[in-house]
Scaffold this active site. Structure first.
Site, PDB file in Angstrom:
ATOM      1  N   GLY A  15      34.398 -27.834 -19.921  1.00 24.07           N
ATOM      2  CA  GLY A  15      34.604 -27.021 -21.131  1.00 24.07           C
ATOM      3  C   GLY A  15      33.288 -26.442 -21.623  1.00 24.07           C
ATOM      4  N   ALA A  26      16.352 -22.412 -21.237  1.00 25.24           N
ATOM      5  CA  ALA A  26      15.201 -23.304 -21.058  1.00 25.24           C
ATOM      6  C   ALA A  26      14.942 -23.576 -19.581  1.00 25.24           C
ATOM      7  CB  ALA A  26      15.443 -24.614 -21.810  1.00 25.24           C
ATOM      8  N   ARG A  76      36.777 -25.304 -14.304  1.00 20.32           N
ATOM      9  CA  ARG A  76      37.116 -26.616 -13.746  1.00 20.32           C
ATOM     10  C   ARG A  76      37.529 -26.330 -12.301  1.00 20.32           C
ATOM     11  NH1 ARG A  76      39.048 -27.590 -19.266  1.00 20.32           N
ATOM     12  NH2 ARG A  76      37.479 -28.945 -20.199  1.00 20.32           N
ATOM     13  N   ASP A 107      30.907 -35.709 -18.158  1.00 21.65           N
ATOM     14  CA  ASP A 107      30.741 -36.729 -17.116  1.00 21.65           C
ATOM     15  C   ASP A 107      31.494 -36.400 -15.823  1.00 21.65           C
ATOM     16  OD1 ASP A 107      33.135 -37.316 -18.250  1.00 21.65           O
ATOM     17  OD2 ASP A 107      32.641 -39.382 -18.817  1.00 21.65           O
ATOM     18  N   THR A 129      29.060 -30.976 -23.828  1.00 23.13           N
ATOM     19  CA  THR A 129      30.479 -31.062 -24.180  1.00 23.13           C
ATOM     20  C   THR A 129      30.566 -31.294 -25.685  1.00 23.13           C
ATOM     21  OG1 THR A 129      32.454 -32.474 -24.145  1.00 23.13           O
ATOM     22  CG2 THR A 129      30.438 -33.511 -23.406  1.00 23.13           C
ATOM     23  N   ILE A 130      31.555 -30.659 -26.320  1.00 19.29           N
ATOM     24  CA  ILE A 130      31.672 -30.866 -27.768  1.00 19.29           C
ATOM     25  C   ILE A 130      32.113 -32.290 -28.099  1.00 19.29           C
ATOM     26  CG2 ILE A 130      32.185 -28.437 -28.270  1.00 19.29           C
ATOM     27  CD1 ILE A 130      35.162 -29.363 -28.731  1.00 19.29           C
ATOM     28  N   ASP A 131      32.655 -33.025 -27.095  1.00 21.17           N
ATOM     29  CA  ASP A 131      33.294 -34.312 -27.381  1.00 21.17           C
ATOM     30  C   ASP A 131      32.324 -35.455 -27.690  1.00 21.17           C
ATOM     31  OD1 ASP A 131      35.624 -32.948 -26.723  1.00 21.17           O
ATOM     32  OD2 ASP A 131      35.630 -33.654 -24.654  1.00 21.17           O
ATOM     33  N   ASP A 133      31.183 -37.572 -25.693  1.00 18.47           N
ATOM     34  CA  ASP A 133      31.755 -38.771 -25.068  1.00 18.47           C
ATOM     35  C   ASP A 133      30.990 -39.207 -23.817  1.00 18.47           C
ATOM     36  OD1 ASP A 133      32.450 -36.602 -23.519  1.00 18.47           O
ATOM     37  OD2 ASP A 133      34.535 -37.164 -23.257  1.00 18.47           O
ATOM     38  N   ARG A 175      39.104 -34.907 -26.714  1.00 16.41           N
ATOM     39  CA  ARG A 175      39.761 -35.470 -25.531  1.00 16.41           C
ATOM     40  C   ARG A 175      40.156 -36.913 -25.827  1.00 16.41           C
ATOM     41  NH1 ARG A 175      38.095 -33.980 -19.401  1.00 16.41           N
ATOM     42  NH2 ARG A 175      37.524 -32.070 -20.433  1.00 16.41           N
ATOM     43  N   GLY A 189      35.282 -35.955 -46.456  1.00 16.18           N
ATOM     44  CA  GLY A 189      35.893 -36.853 -47.433  1.00 16.18           C
ATOM     45  C   GLY A 189      37.367 -37.086 -47.161  1.00 16.18           C
ATOM     46  N   HIS A 220      45.675 -34.595 -53.895  1.00 17.89           N
ATOM     47  CA  HIS A 220      45.627 -33.876 -52.615  1.00 17.89           C
ATOM     48  C   HIS A 220      44.810 -34.698 -51.621  1.00 17.89           C
ATOM     49  CE1 HIS A 220      41.936 -32.655 -54.642  1.00 17.89           C
ATOM     50  NE2 HIS A 220      41.434 -32.489 -53.440  1.00 17.89           N
ATOM     51  N   HIS A 254      40.851 -24.502 -30.083  1.00 20.90           N
ATOM     52  CA  HIS A 254      39.642 -23.988 -29.412  1.00 20.90           C
ATOM     53  C   HIS A 254      38.634 -23.328 -30.334  1.00 20.90           C
ATOM     54  CE1 HIS A 254      42.152 -24.891 -25.964  1.00 20.90           C
ATOM     55  NE2 HIS A 254      41.024 -24.936 -25.276  1.00 20.90           N
TER      56      HIS A 254
HETATM   57  P1  ADP Z   1      33.491 -32.398 -17.920  1.00 14.85           P
HETATM   58  O1  ADP Z   1      32.350 -32.103 -17.036  1.00 14.85           O
HETATM   59  O2  ADP Z   1      33.416 -31.705 -19.240  1.00 14.85           O
HETATM   60  O3  ADP Z   1      33.803 -33.888 -18.026  1.00 14.85           O
HETATM   61  P2  ADP Z   1      35.719 -32.117 -16.078  1.00 14.85           P
HETATM   62  O4  ADP Z   1      36.094 -33.561 -16.104  1.00 14.85           O
HETATM   63  O5  ADP Z   1      36.820 -31.096 -16.106  1.00 14.85           O
HETATM   64  O6  ADP Z   1      34.781 -31.697 -17.280  1.00 14.85           O
HETATM   65  O7  ADP Z   1      34.815 -31.892 -14.780  1.00 14.85           O
HETATM   66  C1  ADP Z   1      34.265 -30.619 -14.504  1.00 14.85           C
HETATM   67  C2  ADP Z   1      34.259 -30.389 -13.025  1.00 14.85           C
HETATM   68  O8  ADP Z   1      33.423 -31.371 -12.386  1.00 14.85           O
HETATM   69  C3  ADP Z   1      35.607 -30.556 -12.343  1.00 14.85           C
HETATM   70  O9  ADP Z   1      36.422 -29.416 -12.461  1.00 14.85           O
HETATM   71  C4  ADP Z   1      35.182 -30.786 -10.904  1.00 14.85           C
HETATM   72  O10 ADP Z   1      34.828 -29.569 -10.298  1.00 14.85           O
HETATM   73  C5  ADP Z   1      33.913 -31.624 -11.077  1.00 14.85           C
HETATM   74  N1  ADP Z   1      34.244 -33.039 -10.940  1.00 14.85           N
HETATM   75  C6  ADP Z   1      34.928 -33.825 -11.799  1.00 14.85           C
HETATM   76  N2  ADP Z   1      35.095 -35.067 -11.307  1.00 14.85           N
HETATM   77  C7  ADP Z   1      34.524 -35.080 -10.089  1.00 14.85           C
HETATM   78  C8  ADP Z   1      34.371 -36.070  -9.050  1.00 14.85           C
HETATM   79  N3  ADP Z   1      34.846 -37.303  -9.182  1.00 14.85           N
HETATM   80  N4  ADP Z   1      33.698 -35.708  -7.940  1.00 14.85           N
HETATM   81  C9  ADP Z   1      33.207 -34.460  -7.789  1.00 14.85           C
HETATM   82  N5  ADP Z   1      33.337 -33.496  -8.716  1.00 14.85           N
HETATM   83  C10 ADP Z   1      33.961 -33.782  -9.851  1.00 14.85           C
HETATM   84  O1  F6P Z   2      36.086 -31.413 -23.311  1.00 16.88           O
HETATM   85  C1  F6P Z   2      36.107 -30.404 -24.257  1.00 16.88           C
HETATM   86  C2  F6P Z   2      37.527 -30.128 -24.708  1.00 16.88           C
HETATM   87  O2  F6P Z   2      37.488 -29.067 -25.659  1.00 16.88           O
HETATM   88  C3  F6P Z   2      38.299 -31.324 -25.256  1.00 16.88           C
HETATM   89  O3  F6P Z   2      37.940 -31.625 -26.582  1.00 16.88           O
HETATM   90  C4  F6P Z   2      39.719 -30.862 -25.092  1.00 16.88           C
HETATM   91  O4  F6P Z   2      40.596 -31.948 -24.956  1.00 16.88           O
HETATM   92  C5  F6P Z   2      39.665 -30.061 -23.806  1.00 16.88           C
HETATM   93  O5  F6P Z   2      38.302 -29.685 -23.601  1.00 16.88           O
HETATM   94  C6  F6P Z   2      40.517 -28.815 -23.821  1.00 16.88           C
HETATM   95  O6  F6P Z   2      40.469 -28.248 -22.572  1.00 16.88           O
HETATM   96  P1  F6P Z   2      40.975 -26.763 -22.227  1.00 16.88           P
HETATM   97  O7  F6P Z   2      39.913 -25.825 -22.699  1.00 16.88           O
HETATM   98  O8  F6P Z   2      41.131 -26.777 -20.775  1.00 16.88           O
HETATM   99  O9  F6P Z   2      42.241 -26.552 -22.997  1.00 16.88           O
END
Ligand code: ADP
Ligand code: F6P
Length: 324
Positions: A15, A26, A76, A107, A129-131, A133, A175, A189, A220, A254
């Site tokens: 994302g 950079a 993706r 990740d 990532t905005i999450d 996580d 997510r 708040g 409210h 989004h």
């Molecule tokens: P994020 O990077 O935000 O966690 P995704 O989980 O969608 O987003 O992963 C992004 C891309 O990284 C995937 O579309 C894929 O191309 C690659 N990827 C994800 N998991 C794996 C994996 N286990 N091995 C190799 N590439 C991966």
């Molecule tokens: O990982 C970023 C994120 O915006 C999550 O917060 C959300 O669940 C997901 O991506 C949405 O994915 P998409 O843009 O594929 O709808």
């Protein structure tokens, strides 16, 4: 110290997140200034497989530090999870003379970077990532802007909720994680913040609190629900049923991914991009950069992917205790 000239590739993956452009800038600037060639790979790993690659230079990253989204586009790419896709990626790196790669993403993208590193292409991951996580870093690029976007939107919702004596239930992204919800909940708040990391009971944690608060003269309410909790629509209906207070659901969606990155995003993204280039030119790969105690640090990707992250307990306690 003088390092040998390299070709560095940079891509954004998963994302998009506000601040990714500052990181791309950079990497390109640091790479060029240090005497390296930098190429941009469009649309993440899909672009690497397809050879969707452009030469970048000091001027090609002008005027992007303030822009949301990613000028390199993102995608993706399911094909890259499989061995065949990764082999195509490695072959493309060899064809284009790419000696090392900077991967900006979450990740999932780190797993892709690890796969490439294991196949001989040194990669450095930058958390985007905005999450928020990613366990190896306290902060991910995009999180700060997303939280601020939620806060701005909820402030608007508060105006109308207050005018109608209503409850505003707001579903936010994240997510499977509740970091955006928790931070925004405190900043707005909210009477309740529901996140996937903590068990909750809507009767006790939302309805009873609202009823108690009604007695003290509040009419409210804002309830923040992380998307990972699921069923915010049902939660909203249930609140109305049980309290008799008109309730409205807003799914922010989004809108949280766009917009001008905050100063914090730009600063950390710039420093992390710079660090990624330093690591590659030192011949290091299979590493990720991140932020710990406000300092930019780096870890082995395997160690980073083993780490776990919980929500901030203390923040959760504060959110719960003072929003009454
Ligand atoms: P994020 O990077 O935000 O966690 P995704 O989980 O969608 O987003 O992963 C992004 C891309 O990284 C995937 O579309 C894929 O191309 C690659 N990827 C994800 N998991 C794996 C994996 N286990 N091995 C190799 N590439 C991966
Ligand atoms: O990982 C970023 C994120 O915006 C999550 O917060 C959300 O669940 C997901 O991506 C949405 O994915 P998409 O843009 O594929 O709808």
């Amino acid at each position: 110290m003088q390092y040998e000239k390299k070709t560095i590739g940079v891509l954004t993956s998963g994302g998009d997140a506000p601040g990714m452009n500052a990181a791309v800038r950079a990497v390109v600037r640091a790479g060029n200034v240090k005497g390296h060639r930098v190429v941009g790979i469009r649309r993440g790993y899909q672009g690497l497989i397809n050879g969707d690659i452009e030469e970048m230079n000091l001027r090609s990253v002008c005027d992007i530090i303030q822009r949301g989204g990613t000028v390199l586009y993102t995608a993706r790419c399911p094909e890259f999870v499989k061995e065949e896709g990764q082999i195509k990626g490695v072959e493309m790196c060899h064809k284009m003379g790419i000696d090392g790669l900077v991967v900006i993403g979450g990740d999932g993208s780190y797993r892709g970077a690890r796969a490439l590193s294991n196949r001989g292409i040194p990669c450095i991951g930058i958390p985007g990532t905005i999450d928020n996580d990613i366990a190896s870093t306290e902060y991910t690029i995009g999180f700060d802007t997303a939280v601020n976007t939620v806060v701005e939107s909820v402030d608007r919702l508060r105006d109308t909720s207050q005018s109608h004596d209503r409850c505003s239930v707001v579903e936010v992204m994240g997510r499977r994680a509740g970091h955006i919800a928790l931070h925004a909940g405190i900043a707005c708040g909210a009477i309740a913040v529901l996140i996937p990391e903590r068990e909750f009971n809507v009767d006790v944690d939302v309805i009873d609190r609202m009823k108690e608060t009604l007695k003290t003269g509040k009419h409210h309410f804002i309830v923040i629900v992380a998307e990972g909790v699921g069923d915010s629509k049902r939660i909203c209906e249930y609140i109305e049923e049980k309290t008799g207070i008109e309730s409205r659901l807003t799914v922010l969606g989004h809108v949280q991914r766009g917009g001008t990155p905050t100063a914090k995003e730009r600063v950390y993204a710039s420093v992390m991009g710079y660090r990624a280039v330093e690591l590659l030119e030192q011949g290091k790969g299979n590493r990720v950069v991140g932020v710990q105690n406000n300092r930019v640090v780096d870890f082995d990707i395997n160690d980073a992917l083993e780490m776990t992250k919980d929500i901030d307990q203390y923040l959760y306690k504060v959110a719960y205790e003072i929003s009454i």
